[in-house]
Design a protein around this motif. Structure first.
Motif, mmCIF file in Angstrom:
data_model
loop_
_atom_site.group_PDB
_atom_site.id
_atom_site.type_symbol
_atom_site.label_atom_id
_atom_site.label_comp_id
_atom_site.label_asym_id
_atom_site.label_seq_id
_atom_site.Cartn_x
_atom_site.Cartn_y
_atom_site.Cartn_z
ATOM 1 N N THR A 137 11.894 10.712 11.088
ATOM 2 C CA THR A 137 11.382 9.398 10.712
ATOM 3 C C THR A 137 10.151 9.538 9.831
ATOM 4 O OG1 THR A 137 12.207 8.369 12.745
ATOM 5 C CG2 THR A 137 10.453 7.212 11.566
ATOM 6 N N TYR A 138 10.227 8.959 8.633
ATOM 7 C CA TYR A 138 9.062 8.805 7.767
ATOM 8 C C TYR A 138 8.455 7.428 8.059
ATOM 9 C CZ TYR A 138 10.719 12.687 4.793
ATOM 10 O OH TYR A 138 11.135 13.910 4.302
ATOM 11 N N ALA A 139 7.132 7.367 8.149
ATOM 12 C CA ALA A 139 6.473 6.088 8.420
ATOM 13 C C ALA A 139 5.130 6.063 7.697
ATOM 14 C CB ALA A 139 6.283 5.898 9.925
ATOM 15 N N PHE A 140 4.933 5.099 6.811
ATOM 16 C CA PHE A 140 3.724 5.112 5.991
ATOM 17 C C PHE A 140 3.406 3.696 5.513
ATOM 18 C CE2 PHE A 140 7.515 6.477 3.714
ATOM 19 C CZ PHE A 140 7.597 5.580 2.663
ATOM 20 N N GLY A 141 2.155 3.492 5.136
ATOM 21 C CA GLY A 141 1.689 2.190 4.693
ATOM 22 C C GLY A 141 1.771 2.021 3.186
ATOM 23 N N THR A 142 1.548 0.790 2.746
ATOM 24 C CA THR A 142 1.589 0.465 1.322
ATOM 25 C C THR A 142 0.315 -0.251 0.886
ATOM 26 O OG1 THR A 142 2.673 -1.673 1.711
ATOM 27 C CG2 THR A 142 4.099 0.248 1.385
ATOM 28 N N ASP A 143 -0.776 -0.089 1.641
ATOM 29 C CA ASP A 143 -2.020 -0.774 1.288
ATOM 30 C C ASP A 143 -2.410 -0.478 -0.157
ATOM 31 O OD1 ASP A 143 -2.086 -1.655 3.832
ATOM 32 O OD2 ASP A 143 -3.736 -0.411 4.513
ATOM 33 N N ASN A 144 -2.800 -1.515 -0.869
ATOM 34 C CA ASN A 144 -3.300 -1.412 -2.247
ATOM 35 C C ASN A 144 -2.253 -0.855 -3.220
ATOM 36 O OD1 ASN A 144 -5.930 -2.331 -1.497
ATOM 37 N ND2 ASN A 144 -6.338 -0.290 -0.672
ATOM 38 N N MET A 145 -0.979 -0.892 -2.828
ATOM 39 C CA MET A 145 0.084 -0.436 -3.713
ATOM 40 C C MET A 145 1.020 -1.593 -4.019
ATOM 41 S SD MET A 145 -0.562 2.813 -4.105
ATOM 42 C CE MET A 145 0.955 3.300 -4.932
ATOM 43 N N ALA A 146 1.468 -1.675 -5.246
ATOM 44 C CA ALA A 146 2.482 -2.647 -5.648
ATOM 45 C C ALA A 146 3.185 -2.096 -6.878
ATOM 46 C CB ALA A 146 1.865 -4.016 -5.944
ATOM 47 N N GLY A 147 4.323 -2.689 -7.221
ATOM 48 C CA GLY A 147 4.984 -2.305 -8.453
ATOM 49 C C GLY A 147 6.323 -1.630 -8.266
ATOM 50 N N THR A 148 6.775 -1.005 -9.347
ATOM 51 C CA THR A 148 8.095 -0.384 -9.423
ATOM 52 C C THR A 148 7.969 1.112 -9.169
ATOM 53 O OG1 THR A 148 8.709 -2.032 -11.084
ATOM 54 C CG2 THR A 148 10.146 -0.107 -10.864
ATOM 55 N N HIS A 149 8.575 1.575 -8.095
ATOM 56 C CA HIS A 149 8.541 2.986 -7.737
ATOM 57 C C HIS A 149 9.964 3.446 -7.426
ATOM 58 C CE1 HIS A 149 4.222 2.372 -7.623
ATOM 59 N NE2 HIS A 149 4.394 1.384 -6.765
ATOM 60 N N TRP A 150 10.106 4.672 -6.961
ATOM 61 C CA TRP A 150 11.439 5.132 -6.580
ATOM 62 C C TRP A 150 11.322 6.244 -5.564
ATOM 63 C CZ3 TRP A 150 14.183 9.671 -9.047
ATOM 64 C CH2 TRP A 150 13.340 10.434 -9.834
ATOM 65 N N ILE A 168 10.687 -0.902 -4.454
ATOM 66 C CA ILE A 168 9.946 -2.013 -5.049
ATOM 67 C C ILE A 168 8.938 -2.528 -4.022
ATOM 68 C CG2 ILE A 168 10.097 -4.239 -6.200
ATOM 69 C CD1 ILE A 168 11.617 -1.895 -7.569
ATOM 70 N N ILE A 169 7.670 -2.527 -4.407
ATOM 71 C CA ILE A 169 6.619 -3.089 -3.562
ATOM 72 C C ILE A 169 6.100 -4.321 -4.279
ATOM 73 C CG2 ILE A 169 4.431 -2.691 -2.384
ATOM 74 C CD1 ILE A 169 5.054 0.282 -2.450
ATOM 75 N N ARG A 170 6.401 -5.482 -3.718
ATOM 76 C CA ARG A 170 6.048 -6.739 -4.361
ATOM 77 C C ARG A 170 4.604 -7.113 -4.059
ATOM 78 N NH1 ARG A 170 10.146 -9.114 -6.573
ATOM 79 N NH2 ARG A 170 12.255 -8.443 -6.053
ATOM 80 N N ASP A 171 3.928 -7.568 -5.106
ATOM 81 C CA ASP A 171 2.583 -8.079 -4.904
ATOM 82 C C ASP A 171 2.672 -9.407 -4.155
ATOM 83 O OD1 ASP A 171 -0.141 -8.205 -5.018
ATOM 84 O OD2 ASP A 171 -0.274 -7.964 -7.190
ATOM 85 N N LEU A 172 1.589 -9.790 -3.504
ATOM 86 C CA LEU A 172 1.555 -11.046 -2.781
ATOM 87 C C LEU A 172 1.391 -12.203 -3.766
ATOM 88 C CD1 LEU A 172 -0.709 -9.959 0.203
ATOM 89 C CD2 LEU A 172 1.789 -9.895 0.009
ATOM 90 N N PRO A 173 1.915 -13.389 -3.440
ATOM 91 C CA PRO A 173 1.853 -14.512 -4.394
ATOM 92 C C PRO A 173 0.449 -14.821 -4.882
ATOM 93 C CG PRO A 173 3.331 -15.037 -2.577
ATOM 94 C CD PRO A 173 2.672 -13.741 -2.224
ATOM 95 N N GLU A 174 -0.520 -14.689 -3.987
ATOM 96 C CA GLU A 174 -1.879 -15.057 -4.382
ATOM 97 C C GLU A 174 -2.539 -14.036 -5.296
ATOM 98 O OE1 GLU A 174 -2.087 -13.446 -0.081
ATOM 99 O OE2 GLU A 174 -0.749 -14.675 -1.313
ATOM 100 N N THR A 175 -1.972 -12.829 -5.419
ATOM 101 C CA THR A 175 -2.576 -11.798 -6.264
ATOM 102 C C THR A 175 -1.638 -11.287 -7.358
ATOM 103 O OG1 THR A 175 -1.920 -10.119 -4.639
ATOM 104 C CG2 THR A 175 -4.159 -11.003 -4.458
#
Length: 587
Positions: A137-150, A168-175
């Motif tokens: 199991t891989y388990a990790f956060g995405t804090d301060n990350m957004a955009g197109t990855h693979w 794909i890490i989507r940015d939040l609507p407000e940012t």
């Protein structure tokens, strides 16, 4: 395991893992079409982060993406593999069942893995491979990350054989600065493609007879599809049938965000859509001040987002991925380097497009050579560095604490006569079952020369890397664990203090091309404890040693320790008869 968000999230993650372990005997016996293997729907936006869980089964089979049947490796019976789509701040849990008869591992390309360096997925550096027939199991956060990855496999060239997919890490609507800039989006994964598995290709490549010329692809794919002329298939006994092209159904007068990912083993591409302009808004997860272009060069490992407006005549159009053949060995006779997909406007019917591209040569007079498509050369370089500036400006990183010049070269080994890649006269060779992150637990460790380790011990150090490629072909270099600044790029050699630099709001990305007979200069800040690879993303060049690694903040990394379940991966050791750099050898 480190908790990045609220207590309830960590409790939920722990409960999930315990549930996984308790159901070990039944969880992974379901067929790949069952609900636990279904691809997740696009995530909903929630006010608090969530744990997004993905179940993957890794298998081997045969497939014919372009009509030519060959052995492949798959996740959940898909090529490209299942999409990971989450919101910024979410936690990602990927539960792997390795149903192969060989080890594997996975890298999350573009994510910095801050606080979770042991999940970066590079055997020999920050983990041991996942043994055959086991779960991990891989388990990790995405804090301060957004955009197109693979994501892709990072063991034994396995991603060439099919283990790739979008993240794909989507940015939040407000940012999200581009929330209202487009109406819909599509993922476009382009790749080169080989009609043989990596095993036989590597046997030839890692022999003196290859003279260091890496295998040249037989075709290219868009979202795992294309056609091929069966009369030219090599070897001639490969089964071949009519393939099909990728289709994109567009409504007229709409704005589409295309998230373009180059998952190639070697080839760069020039991407375009006939008679349409492309508004570039993202490079490798960094939002950009938009620029308008006719085409986008994209190298192995890189990503761009572009917005295309469907405001042209109501008809169908070719989407083109034109391979940069000028930076590939000229050793094939059965490659058509222009890869096509179909863009169909609603109401235009199903007729094959007749649109013209940017390069449309007329008849060639007898005795004259046909003109060369400029895309075949232009694809070998990045978009103009001075055109690309992040939407959120940041000053150039300074003052420098480390400046390292890395000379890239290839030369023949004196012992086995094989041509290998060198960075400052060191060709990398690591032991997948003796990762650097574990060696670092011994504060007096002395690394082998061919591990090519550079230690960065000062917190917050500003590191500059000058790639000197003044005598070789292009190389797309990727740095794990960081988004770096690209401050210079060009022909010839870089001269500190004389060569112009991109000092005002420089481009930030994680994969940058070092041009043929040229240089690229990057900078990053050492604030992420871990073992981070720096390597050419031409996967064949990884095999021949064009790799080095940074042990960043070793004292802090040592204090973090290594989770027990990660360390246990090393207990099995290499499978009986394992030989490195053999690639996928189908039964």
């Amino acid at each position: 395991m480190k908790c990045w968000h609220s207590t309830w999230l960590c409790q939920g993650l722990l409960a999930t893992l315990l549930w996984t372990i308790s159901l070990h005997s039944t969880l992974f016996t379901a067929s790949p079409s069952s609900s636990i293997f279904a691809e997740a729907a696009p995530p909903d936006f929630t006010p608090t982060p969530r744990n997004r869980i993905f179940f993957w089964k890794v298998t081997s089979t045969t497939l014919a993406p372009d009509g030519v049947t060959r052995p492949v490796l798959l996740v959940n019976d898909k090529y490209p593999g299942p999409k990971i789509e989450v919101n910024r701040g979410d936690y990602i849990t990927v539960i792997i069942e390795n149903a192969l008869d060989v080890p594997t591992s996975f890298h999350w390309h573009g994510l910095t893995m801050r606080g979770d360096p042991w999940y970066d997925g590079v055997p020999g550096m920050n983990q041991c491979p996942i043994p055959a027939g086991t779960n991990f199991t891989y388990a990790f956060g995405t804090d301060n990350m957004a955009g197109t990855h693979w994501w892709h496999a990072h063991f034994e060239n396995q991603y060439i054989d099919g283990l790739v997919g979008a993240m794909i890490i989507r940015d939040l609507p407000e940012t999200d600065p581009f929330l209202h800039a487009y109406d819909e989006e599509r993922i476009v994964i382009i790749s080169d493609w080989y009609h043989q598995a990596t095993g036989p290709l590597l046997t030839q490549y890692l022999s003196p007879a290859s003279n260091g010329f890496e295998p040249v692809p037989n075709n290219g794919l868009i979202n795992g599809k294309h056609t091929f002329d069966c009369s030219t298939v090599q070897p001639t006994d490969l089964p071949c049938k009519q393939g099909e092209r990728a289709l994109f159904h567009f409504l007229p007068n709409r704005r589409y965000r295309l998230r373009i990912i180059n998952s190639s083993a070697a080839a760069p591409f020039m991407f375009s859509i006939d008679e349409h302009q492309l508004q570039v808004i993202e490079a490798d997860g960094t939002d950009l001040n938009p620029i308008m272009v006719d085409s986008v060069p994209i190298n192995a490992g890189q990503r761009y987002s572009v917005i295309v407006t469907t405001n042209q005549e109501l008809k169908n159009y070719w989407m083109r991925a034109e391979m940069g053949t000028s930076c590939l060995p000229n050793t094939t006779t059965n490659l058509n380097p222009v890869i096509l997909g179909e863009v169909r406007y609603r109401g235009a019917g199903k007729a094959e497009p007749t649109s013209k591209g940017r390069f449309n040569p007329g008849p060639v007079a007898k005795g004259e050579d046909a003109p060369v498509n400029p895309a075949f050369t232009d694809a070998c370089e990045d978009l103009d560095l001075y055109m690309l500036h992040p939407l959120k400006p940041e000053p150039i990183l300074e003052p420098l604490t480390h400046s390292v010049q890395i000379k890239l070269s290839f030369k023949r080994d004196a012992h086995d006569k094989v041509v290998r890649g060198y960075m400052n006269d060191i060709t990398y060779s690591g032991d997948p079952w003796r990762p650097t992150i574990a060696q670092n637990l011994n504060e007096s460790v002395i690394y082998e020369v061919d591990q090519h380790v550079m230690k960065i011990e000062k917190p917050g150090a500003i590191v500059q890397i000058i790639f000197d490629n003044s005598g070789g072909g292009e190389h797309p270099f990727h740095l794990h664990g960081h988004v770096f600044q690209v401050i210079a790029q060009g022909d010839g050699r870089y001269v500190e203090g004389k060569t112009p630099i991109n000092a005002v709001n420089p481009l930030r990305r994680d994969t940058a091309t070092v041009p043929q007979n040229g240089f690229t200069v990057i900078r990053f800040k050492a604030d992420n404890p871990g073992v981070w690879a720096l390597h050419c993303h031409i996967e064949w060049h990884v095999t021949t040693g064009l790799v080095m690694q940074f042990v960043e903040l070793p004292k802090e990394l040592r204090a973090m320790g290594i989770p027990k379940h990660v360390g246990r991966l090393c207990e099995t050791g290499p499978p009986k008869g394992f030989k490195p750099d053999t690639g996928f050898m189908p039964k």
